[in-house]
Scaffold this motif. Structure first.
Motif, PDB file in Angstrom:
ATOM      1  N   ASP A 101      48.644  46.232  49.809  1.00  0.00           N
ATOM      2  CA  ASP A 101      49.524  46.676  48.366  1.00  0.00           C
ATOM      3  C   ASP A 101      48.815  46.047  46.828  1.00  0.00           C
ATOM      4  N   LEU A 102      47.970  45.104  46.821  1.00  0.00           N
ATOM      5  CA  LEU A 102      47.026  44.874  46.348  1.00  0.00           C
ATOM      6  C   LEU A 102      45.714  45.041  46.542  1.00  0.00           C
ATOM      7  N   LEU A 103      44.750  45.595  44.832  1.00  0.00           N
ATOM      8  CA  LEU A 103      44.099  46.127  45.215  1.00  0.00           C
ATOM      9  C   LEU A 103      43.210  45.056  44.891  1.00  0.00           C
ATOM     10  N   PHE A 104      42.285  44.694  45.499  1.00  0.00           N
ATOM     11  CA  PHE A 104      41.173  43.910  45.400  1.00  0.00           C
ATOM     12  C   PHE A 104      39.933  44.615  44.551  1.00  0.00           C
ATOM     13  N   TYR A 105      38.919  43.557  43.608  1.00  0.00           N
ATOM     14  CA  TYR A 105      37.779  44.779  43.256  1.00  0.00           C
ATOM     15  C   TYR A 105      36.856  42.779  43.628  1.00  0.00           C
ATOM     16  N   ILE A 106      36.485  43.610  44.926  1.00  0.00           N
ATOM     17  CA  ILE A 106      34.887  42.201  45.875  1.00  0.00           C
ATOM     18  C   ILE A 106      34.075  42.775  44.440  1.00  0.00           C
ATOM     19  N   VAL A 107      32.812  41.455  44.314  1.00  0.00           N
ATOM     20  CA  VAL A 107      31.801  42.054  43.255  1.00  0.00           C
ATOM     21  C   VAL A 107      31.052  40.926  44.769  1.00  0.00           C
ATOM     22  N   ILE A 108      29.686  41.845  45.209  1.00  0.00           N
ATOM     23  CA  ILE A 108      29.316  40.467  45.773  1.00  0.00           C
ATOM     24  C   ILE A 108      27.804  41.375  45.093  1.00  0.00           C
ATOM     25  N   ASN A 109      27.288  39.466  44.843  1.00  0.00           N
ATOM     26  CA  ASN A 109      26.228  39.357  44.448  1.00  0.00           C
ATOM     27  C   ASN A 109      25.359  38.682  45.358  1.00  0.00           C
ATOM     28  N   PRO A 110      24.162  39.366  45.846  1.00  0.00           N
ATOM     29  CA  PRO A 110      23.052  38.565  46.925  1.00  0.00           C
ATOM     30  C   PRO A 110      22.408  37.892  46.106  1.00  0.00           C
ATOM     31  N   ASN A 111      21.922  38.246  44.704  1.00  0.00           N
ATOM     32  CA  ASN A 111      20.845  37.120  44.128  1.00  0.00           C
ATOM     33  C   ASN A 111      20.376  37.791  42.368  1.00  0.00           C
ATOM     34  N   GLN A 128      44.670  53.321  39.457  1.00  0.00           N
ATOM     35  CA  GLN A 128      45.473  52.075  39.174  1.00  0.00           C
ATOM     36  C   GLN A 128      46.460  51.668  37.791  1.00  0.00           C
ATOM     37  N   ALA A 129      47.047  51.403  38.532  1.00  0.00           N
ATOM     38  CA  ALA A 129      48.581  51.206  37.256  1.00  0.00           C
ATOM     39  C   ALA A 129      49.639  50.306  37.499  1.00  0.00           C
ATOM     40  N   SER A 130      48.724  49.212  38.008  1.00  0.00           N
ATOM     41  CA  SER A 130      49.075  47.719  38.536  1.00  0.00           C
ATOM     42  C   SER A 130      48.102  46.402  38.263  1.00  0.00           C
ATOM     43  N   ILE A 131      48.419  45.004  38.352  1.00  0.00           N
ATOM     44  CA  ILE A 131      47.868  44.106  38.144  1.00  0.00           C
ATOM     45  C   ILE A 131      46.232  44.317  39.741  1.00  0.00           C
ATOM     46  N   ALA A 132      45.035  44.071  39.342  1.00  0.00           N
ATOM     47  CA  ALA A 132      44.764  43.672  40.646  1.00  0.00           C
ATOM     48  C   ALA A 132      43.955  42.459  40.476  1.00  0.00           C
ATOM     49  N   ALA A 133      43.777  42.073  41.134  1.00  0.00           N
ATOM     50  CA  ALA A 133      42.832  41.138  41.440  1.00  0.00           C
ATOM     51  C   ALA A 133      40.846  41.511  42.162  1.00  0.00           C
ATOM     52  N   ILE A 134      40.080  40.783  41.307  1.00  0.00           N
ATOM     53  CA  ILE A 134      38.986  40.887  40.774  1.00  0.00           C
ATOM     54  C   ILE A 134      38.325  39.517  41.797  1.00  0.00           C
ATOM     55  N   PHE A 135      37.280  39.523  41.960  1.00  0.00           N
ATOM     56  CA  PHE A 135      36.805  37.977  42.319  1.00  0.00           C
ATOM     57  C   PHE A 135      35.311  38.527  42.405  1.00  0.00           C
ATOM     58  N   PRO A 136      34.537  37.672  41.578  1.00  0.00           N
ATOM     59  CA  PRO A 136      33.592  38.036  41.514  1.00  0.00           C
ATOM     60  C   PRO A 136      32.716  36.411  42.525  1.00  0.00           C
ATOM     61  N   PHE A 137      32.359  37.260  43.737  1.00  0.00           N
ATOM     62  CA  PHE A 137      32.440  36.795  45.213  1.00  0.00           C
ATOM     63  C   PHE A 137      31.110  36.722  45.165  1.00  0.00           C
ATOM     64  N   TYR A 138      29.987  35.164  45.412  1.00  0.00           N
ATOM     65  CA  TYR A 138      29.089  34.680  44.750  1.00  0.00           C
ATOM     66  C   TYR A 138      28.710  33.994  46.262  1.00  0.00           C
ATOM     67  N   LEU A 190      35.095  43.937  55.219  1.00  0.00           N
ATOM     68  CA  LEU A 190      35.493  43.565  54.085  1.00  0.00           C
ATOM     69  C   LEU A 190      36.765  45.527  54.015  1.00  0.00           C
ATOM     70  N   LEU A 191      35.458  46.150  53.505  1.00  0.00           N
ATOM     71  CA  LEU A 191      35.704  47.442  54.034  1.00  0.00           C
ATOM     72  C   LEU A 191      36.691  48.250  54.187  1.00  0.00           C
ATOM     73  N   ALA A 192      36.726  47.237  55.875  1.00  0.00           N
ATOM     74  CA  ALA A 192      37.427  47.566  56.993  1.00  0.00           C
ATOM     75  C   ALA A 192      38.611  46.713  57.093  1.00  0.00           C
ATOM     76  N   LEU A 193      39.044  46.708  56.099  1.00  0.00           N
ATOM     77  CA  LEU A 193      40.632  45.668  55.802  1.00  0.00           C
ATOM     78  C   LEU A 193      41.148  46.651  55.216  1.00  0.00           C
ATOM     79  N   GLY A 194      41.489  47.685  54.068  1.00  0.00           N
ATOM     80  CA  GLY A 194      41.573  48.693  53.440  1.00  0.00           C
ATOM     81  C   GLY A 194      41.709  49.009  52.602  1.00  0.00           C
ATOM     82  N   ASN A 195      41.841  50.423  52.076  1.00  0.00           N
ATOM     83  CA  ASN A 195      41.514  51.148  50.809  1.00  0.00           C
ATOM     84  C   ASN A 195      41.655  50.449  49.789  1.00  0.00           C
TER      85      ASN A 195
END
Length: 249
Positions: free
Chosen positions: A53-63, A21-31, A80-85
């Motif tokens: 071109d934006l890196l997304f960290y998506i945090v999955i929290n079922p329970n 990673q070299a640039s600011i990314a988006a992170i989402f605590p995606f509950y 979600l994963l199929a949308l891109g690397n």
């Protein structure tokens, strides 16, 4: 049940996605629960598609961990994963402020890493981590852990040598000031720090985002939603937020 050796090997493989990673990314605590048809996730799907071109960290929290990872999760995470690397899924693991039994933490990791590849997380988001050396002494062997979330500046900078990223601020907007709220120096590298802000203004604070991007913050999440609902509600300006982060690459 997967062996600890298998767990560590899987985590070592998944660690590589964070190192470049070299640039600011988006992170989402995606509950947010993925309802039938994944319609509750549509806005996030759209934002990822619109910002390749934006890196997304998506945090999955079922329970508060992998339990209840039901058929809807099993159907929607692959979408979600199929949308891109540029989409990286992280499994939520609670550490109980460093007091949760190590066996239970490892069991959660093994559960995530045992998922089929179609919806297996790329890494682990360790929440409620203690910022003291006591936690480090309990988990020194886990050098391939991905993100720790103490939500504050860490007391023991050894955290930076065993974690890829650390959430050094999870705070109310009015209580956060950049850069004074953070410790940034050679022992606390800015490029390994993540900022999560809730109760922000109803207008996206682009100036704060620009300051953090210029300084080299690794990733951020900003929402105007109140603390009690910040992570089970998509920020009203999420798509604008993602577009702004893309412009700051």
């Amino acid at each position: 049940m997967f062996s600890l050796r298998t767990v560590f090997a899987a985590l070592l493989l998944c660690q590589t996605f964070l190192s470049a990673q070299a640039s600011i990314a988006a992170i989402f605590p995606f509950y947010i629960y993925p309802d039938d048809g994944c319609t509750a996730w549509t806005t996030v799907f759209d934002s990822i598609t619109a910002n390749p071109d934006l890196l997304f960290y998506i945090v999955i929290n079922p329970n508060s961990g992998p339990d209840d990872f039901d058929s809807n999760y099993q159907a929607c995470v692959p979408e979600l994963l199929a949308l891109g690397n540029n989409v990286k899924i992280l499994g939520y693991v609670d550490t109980g402020n460093g007091k949760r039994a190590s066996f239970d933490v490892l069991d959660d990791i093994a559960t995530y890493m045992g998922f089929p590849t179609a919806y297996r997380p790329s890494g682990i988001f360790f929440d409620d981590t203690s910022a003291t050396s006591k936690f480090l002494s309990n988990y020194t062997a886990y050098a391939t852990q991905v993100i720790f979330n103490p939500g504050e500046n860490v007391a023991d900078t050894s955290f930076f040598s065993i974690a890829d990223f650390i959430v050094t601020a999870e705070d109310f907007y009015d209580d956060f000031s950049f850069p004074s709220s953070l410790v940034i120096n050679s022992a606390n590298p800015v490029g390994q720090q993540i900022v999560i802000i809730h109760d922000a203004p109803t207008t996206l604070p682009t100036s704060l985002m620009e300051e953090m991007a210029t300084a080299g913050i690794a990733a951020t999440f900003i929402t105007s939603v109140d603390n009690s609902n910040a992570y089970n509600t998509t920020p009203p300006y999420w798509e604008q937020e993602c577009a702004e982060l893309t412009s700051l690459q």
